[in-house]
Design a protein around this motif. Structure first.
Motif, PDB file in Angstrom:
ATOM      1  N   ASN A 170       0.910  -1.196  -0.020  1.00 40.66           N
ATOM      2  CA  ASN A 170       0.044  -0.016   0.132  1.00 40.66           C
ATOM      3  C   ASN A 170       0.885   1.302  -0.160  1.00 40.66           C
ATOM      4  O   ASN A 170       0.544   2.235   0.668  1.00 40.66           O
ATOM      5  CB  ASN A 170      -0.984   0.043   0.996  1.00 40.66           C
ATOM      6  CG  ASN A 170      -2.048   1.003   0.984  1.00 40.66           C
ATOM      7  OD1 ASN A 170      -2.567   1.277  -0.133  1.00 40.66           O
ATOM      8  ND2 ASN A 170      -2.494   1.489   2.140  1.00 40.66           N
ATOM      9  N   ILE A 171       1.965   1.232  -0.863  1.00 40.57           N
ATOM     10  CA  ILE A 171       2.752   2.578  -0.934  1.00 40.57           C
ATOM     11  C   ILE A 171       2.483   3.214  -2.281  1.00 40.57           C
ATOM     12  O   ILE A 171       2.600   2.573  -3.338  1.00 40.57           O
ATOM     13  CB  ILE A 171       4.350   2.069  -0.858  1.00 40.57           C
ATOM     14  CG1 ILE A 171       4.708   1.361   0.569  1.00 40.57           C
ATOM     15  CG2 ILE A 171       5.351   3.109  -1.344  1.00 40.57           C
ATOM     16  CD1 ILE A 171       5.907   0.736   0.612  1.00 40.57           C
ATOM     17  N   LYS A 172       2.182   4.567  -1.922  1.00 39.67           N
ATOM     18  CA  LYS A 172       2.187   5.516  -3.347  1.00 39.67           C
ATOM     19  C   LYS A 172       3.600   5.611  -4.158  1.00 39.67           C
ATOM     20  O   LYS A 172       4.572   6.030  -3.257  1.00 39.67           O
ATOM     21  CB  LYS A 172       1.668   6.687  -3.134  1.00 39.67           C
ATOM     22  CG  LYS A 172       0.096   6.387  -2.681  1.00 39.67           C
ATOM     23  CD  LYS A 172      -0.522   7.738  -2.243  1.00 39.67           C
ATOM     24  CE  LYS A 172      -1.847   7.741  -1.777  1.00 39.67           C
ATOM     25  NZ  LYS A 172      -2.552   8.987  -1.530  1.00 39.67           N
ATOM     26  N   LEU A 173       3.698   5.279  -5.388  1.00 40.41           N
ATOM     27  CA  LEU A 173       5.045   5.284  -5.966  1.00 40.41           C
ATOM     28  C   LEU A 173       5.393   6.903  -6.020  1.00 40.41           C
ATOM     29  O   LEU A 173       6.579   7.289  -6.063  1.00 40.41           O
ATOM     30  CB  LEU A 173       5.167   4.656  -7.300  1.00 40.41           C
ATOM     31  CG  LEU A 173       5.034   3.339  -7.361  1.00 40.41           C
ATOM     32  CD1 LEU A 173       4.850   2.736  -8.859  1.00 40.41           C
ATOM     33  CD2 LEU A 173       6.353   2.661  -6.707  1.00 40.41           C
ATOM     34  N   SER A 174       4.318   7.710  -6.035  1.00 43.23           N
ATOM     35  CA  SER A 174       4.663   9.186  -5.697  1.00 43.23           C
ATOM     36  C   SER A 174       5.428   9.677  -4.635  1.00 43.23           C
ATOM     37  O   SER A 174       6.231  10.874  -4.804  1.00 43.23           O
ATOM     38  CB  SER A 174       3.414   9.917  -6.098  1.00 43.23           C
ATOM     39  OG  SER A 174       2.416   9.688  -4.878  1.00 43.23           O
ATOM     40  N   GLU A 175       5.502   8.859  -3.706  1.00 48.54           N
ATOM     41  CA  GLU A 175       5.977   9.433  -2.428  1.00 48.54           C
ATOM     42  C   GLU A 175       7.235   8.671  -2.456  1.00 48.54           C
ATOM     43  O   GLU A 175       7.901   8.989  -1.159  1.00 48.54           O
ATOM     44  CB  GLU A 175       5.136   8.921  -1.151  1.00 48.54           C
ATOM     45  CG  GLU A 175       3.887   9.510  -1.114  1.00 48.54           C
ATOM     46  CD  GLU A 175       3.002   9.334   0.046  1.00 48.54           C
ATOM     47  OE1 GLU A 175       3.357   8.269   0.895  1.00 48.54           O
ATOM     48  OE2 GLU A 175       1.757   9.679   0.155  1.00 48.54           O
ATOM     49  N   VAL A 176       7.947   7.926  -3.324  1.00 45.80           N
ATOM     50  CA  VAL A 176       9.338   7.485  -3.093  1.00 45.80           C
ATOM     51  C   VAL A 176      10.053   7.930  -4.218  1.00 45.80           C
ATOM     52  O   VAL A 176       9.719   8.106  -5.303  1.00 45.80           O
ATOM     53  CB  VAL A 176       9.065   5.786  -3.531  1.00 45.80           C
ATOM     54  CG1 VAL A 176      10.484   5.135  -3.570  1.00 45.80           C
ATOM     55  CG2 VAL A 176       8.275   4.949  -2.734  1.00 45.80           C
ATOM     56  N   VAL A 177      11.133   8.314  -3.749  1.00 38.93           N
ATOM     57  CA  VAL A 177      12.064   9.036  -4.544  1.00 38.93           C
ATOM     58  C   VAL A 177      13.249   8.051  -4.969  1.00 38.93           C
ATOM     59  O   VAL A 177      13.851   7.130  -4.446  1.00 38.93           O
ATOM     60  CB  VAL A 177      13.085  10.080  -3.746  1.00 38.93           C
ATOM     61  CG1 VAL A 177      14.248  10.779  -4.758  1.00 38.93           C
ATOM     62  CG2 VAL A 177      12.291  10.941  -2.992  1.00 38.93           C
ATOM     63  N   GLY A 178      13.103   7.836  -6.651  1.00 41.74           N
ATOM     64  CA  GLY A 178      13.815   6.719  -7.060  1.00 41.74           C
ATOM     65  C   GLY A 178      15.388   7.177  -7.332  1.00 41.74           C
ATOM     66  O   GLY A 178      15.849   8.403  -7.516  1.00 41.74           O
ATOM     67  N   THR A 179      16.211   6.110  -6.920  1.00 45.03           N
ATOM     68  CA  THR A 179      17.844   6.266  -7.088  1.00 45.03           C
ATOM     69  C   THR A 179      18.228   5.744  -8.299  1.00 45.03           C
ATOM     70  O   THR A 179      19.317   5.713  -8.344  1.00 45.03           O
ATOM     71  CB  THR A 179      18.256   5.680  -5.675  1.00 45.03           C
ATOM     72  OG1 THR A 179      18.078   4.154  -5.814  1.00 45.03           O
ATOM     73  CG2 THR A 179      17.606   6.284  -4.769  1.00 45.03           C
ATOM     74  N   GLY A 180      17.480   5.064  -9.098  1.00 38.30           N
ATOM     75  CA  GLY A 180      18.084   4.381 -10.405  1.00 38.30           C
ATOM     76  C   GLY A 180      18.255   5.458 -11.333  1.00 38.30           C
ATOM     77  O   GLY A 180      18.143   6.624 -11.329  1.00 38.30           O
ATOM     78  N   LYS A 181      18.617   5.206 -12.588  1.00 40.47           N
ATOM     79  CA  LYS A 181      18.868   5.822 -13.833  1.00 40.47           C
ATOM     80  C   LYS A 181      17.626   6.535 -14.186  1.00 40.47           C
ATOM     81  O   LYS A 181      16.354   5.721 -14.190  1.00 40.47           O
ATOM     82  CB  LYS A 181      19.191   4.875 -14.905  1.00 40.47           C
ATOM     83  CG  LYS A 181      19.559   5.731 -16.204  1.00 40.47           C
ATOM     84  CD  LYS A 181      20.109   4.961 -17.550  1.00 40.47           C
ATOM     85  CE  LYS A 181      20.552   5.693 -18.507  1.00 40.47           C
ATOM     86  NZ  LYS A 181      20.873   4.987 -19.865  1.00 40.47           N
ATOM     87  N   ASP A 182      17.769   7.981 -14.551  1.00 38.16           N
ATOM     88  CA  ASP A 182      16.345   8.677 -14.910  1.00 38.16           C
ATOM     89  C   ASP A 182      15.395   8.452 -13.745  1.00 38.16           C
ATOM     90  O   ASP A 182      14.213   8.537 -14.018  1.00 38.16           O
ATOM     91  CB  ASP A 182      15.801   8.177 -16.125  1.00 38.16           C
ATOM     92  CG  ASP A 182      16.762   8.239 -17.305  1.00 38.16           C
ATOM     93  OD1 ASP A 182      17.646   9.310 -17.196  1.00 38.16           O
ATOM     94  OD2 ASP A 182      16.676   7.516 -18.298  1.00 38.16           O
ATOM     95  N   ASN A 183      15.907   8.545 -12.387  1.00 39.57           N
ATOM     96  CA  ASN A 183      15.149   8.658 -11.252  1.00 39.57           C
ATOM     97  C   ASN A 183      13.977   7.297 -11.174  1.00 39.57           C
ATOM     98  O   ASN A 183      12.924   7.307 -10.569  1.00 39.57           O
ATOM     99  CB  ASN A 183      14.317   9.772 -11.258  1.00 39.57           C
ATOM    100  CG  ASN A 183      14.923  11.054 -11.032  1.00 39.57           C
ATOM    101  OD1 ASN A 183      15.915  10.970 -10.195  1.00 39.57           O
ATOM    102  ND2 ASN A 183      14.382  12.252 -11.642  1.00 39.57           N
TER     103      ASN A 183
END
Length: 476
Positions: A170-183
């Motif tokens: 139940n996690i919104k991807l909008s609230e997760v900061v991506g660390t991979g390529k191109d975020n």
């Protein structure tokens, strides 16, 4: 040929041009509990009207800011369809189906309404619903539909496995900061976010290598350059004179500002100002900055201001309260959700740090980093922007010393922080010394807060900042 609900006869025959379709009553399903969408049977698939679902927070309309698809494009589940903006946040709507976009119901900057069709998608009848049945759409904001709506400013990059992991927790991807390529959001990003929510401690990622800060002796010569770089330089822009006035609608965050400030005018504001000597806090921050950098967190003065405010609110809870519309009841908020005003390209936004009363200074700094990162990218979610109980506005980062902050209803108090200046002051022996001075301007709802309460709160907040070590006595 459009399919309609039938009750009166056992069989119906439609004849139009060269197409003949025969329907049987048993093939048509009807439910009073659910809403039905009309679909069209075509030779290559079935057309489904994808409606804009309830976004929450009482939002009934949004502005279409960007289309990520056009008519004729193929889409898959979770692909971004468009970005819309309400008066609270930006929302990216993602597809629930695999299919082909056949119609866009709105142009850019047009108003889309909740519950109305957004796009028509042609799906494979063999994989989707039966070609001769009404397509049943569950009530808005069901669990399945909610997971396909993400609050953010652009298309999220993540693998299906990562999306599935987010859905299961139940996690919104909008609230997760991506660390991979191109975020791109990686599995480690989801696990780290989950660990933060549950309080678990995960080992640091080997990819993130923190370079320790240089010794002070090596950084001192660069200080004058840094100070020179902070001097604002006027931006020269070509002046275009059109000769005509331009009228445009108020939308998005500006529309929210109109509503909030109009409500704020009903509040009788009481103002109180003071100056704070931050000399000791400046020294303490310089000592702690390298430690925070090792943990991957940028440490500013704001976490100290926020924590000191929370300690003050414990002593004066009336400042962390709300007054009902009839002015008959006061609600004392248990959580200290302290908002921080941010100036962004989308306008003024005020996300808040949740439950400051149980957070350390480092945890507040980490959360501020996340909110600032999302705010700059226009990806702040509704949860980040709602539920505030007290607000601090750091107007000093732009300039100025004093301000007259406006209370954000239903809150009852707000503080504006001026810039830090090096000024001469006298010590107890009458000697002149160099002090780091910051001015603060408070506004309070004079219906329930008197001047003495505001002054005492400000004095306590001031004492914590002028003697940072004293905060240790009250930290929990």
């Amino acid at each position: 040929v459009c399919i309609h609900r039938v009750r009166s006869c056992s069989g119906i025959r439609f004849i139009k041009s060269k197409y003949v379709c025969v329907f049987d009553k048993s093939a048509l399903k009807f439910s009073h509990q659910q809403r039905l969408l009309r679909t069209s049977a075509v030779s290559c698939g079935q057309i489904v009207q994808f409606k804009l679902s309830d976004i929450g927070e009482g939002i009934t309309e949004v502005t279409v800011k960007e289309w990520y698809v056009k008519e004729g494009d193929s889409v898959s589940q979770f692909d971004s369809i468009c970005e819309v903006q309400s008066d609270k946040a930006s929302v990216t709507i993602t597809s629930r189906y695999d299919g082909i976009i056949r119609k866009l119901h709105y142009n850019l900057d047009e108003i889309a309404y909740v519950g109305k069709p957004l796009v028509d998608i042609e799906i494979d009848a063999s994989k989707g619903v039966a070609p001769e049945e009404d397509v049943v759409e569950t009530p808005p904001m069901s669990h399945e539909e909610h997971t396909h709506q993400e609050i953010k400013g652009h298309k999220t990059l993540a693998t299906p496995a990562v999306r599935r992991l987010a859905m299961e927790n139940n996690i919104k991807l909008s609230e997760v900061v991506g660390t991979g390529k191109d975020n791109r959001i990686l599995k480690e990003d989801i696990l780290n976010y989950l660990a933060k929510q549950t309080g678990a401690i995960l080992p640091p990622s080997p990819k993130a290598e923190i370079i320790p800060p240089l010794p002070k002796s090596e950084t001192v010569p660069a200080a004058p350059k840094d100070r020179a770089r902070k001097i604002p330089v006027p931006v020269s822009r070509p002046i275009a004179f059109s000769g005509k006035d331009k009228t445009e609608p108020i939308t998005g965050f500006h529309k929210a500002m109109v509503k909030t400030m109009s409500a704020a005018l009903k509040i009788p504001h009481f103002g109180y100002c003071d100056e704070i000597d931050l000399t000791q806090l400046v020294q303490l921050r310089e000592e702690l900055k390298p430690l925070a950098q090792i943990r991957g967190v940028k440490l500013s003065f704001m976490p100290f201001f926020i924590k000191a405010a929370s300690l003050g609110l414990l002593q004066y809870p009336i400042l962390n309260a709300s007054l009902d519309e009839s002015c008959q009841n006061v609600t004392y908020k248990a959580s200290h959700n302290i908002g921080v005003a941010m100036d962004t390209e989308q306008g003024l936004i005020v996300p808040n740090v949740k439950n400051v009363q149980v957070c350390s200074v480092f945890e507040i700094a980490s959360e501020l980093n996340r909110l600032q990162s999302l705010g700059s990218a226009g990806q702040l979610g509704t949860n980040d922007l709602s539920g505030g109980t007290f607000t601090l506005s750091n107007i000093g980062t732009i300039g100025g010393t004093y301000a007259k902050p406006v209370i954000l209803p239903p809150e009852v108090a707000i503080g504006a922080l001026g810039k830090i200046q090096v000024l001469p002051r006298f010590n107890g022996k009458g000697e002149v010394f160099k002090a780091q001075i910051m001015n603060v301007s408070w506004s309070a709802d004079h219906r329930i807060i008197d001047g003495a309460t505001m002054a005492r709160f400000s004095n306590l907040w001031k004492s914590y900042l002028e003697n940072p070590a004293s905060m240790l006595l009250d930290l929990k």
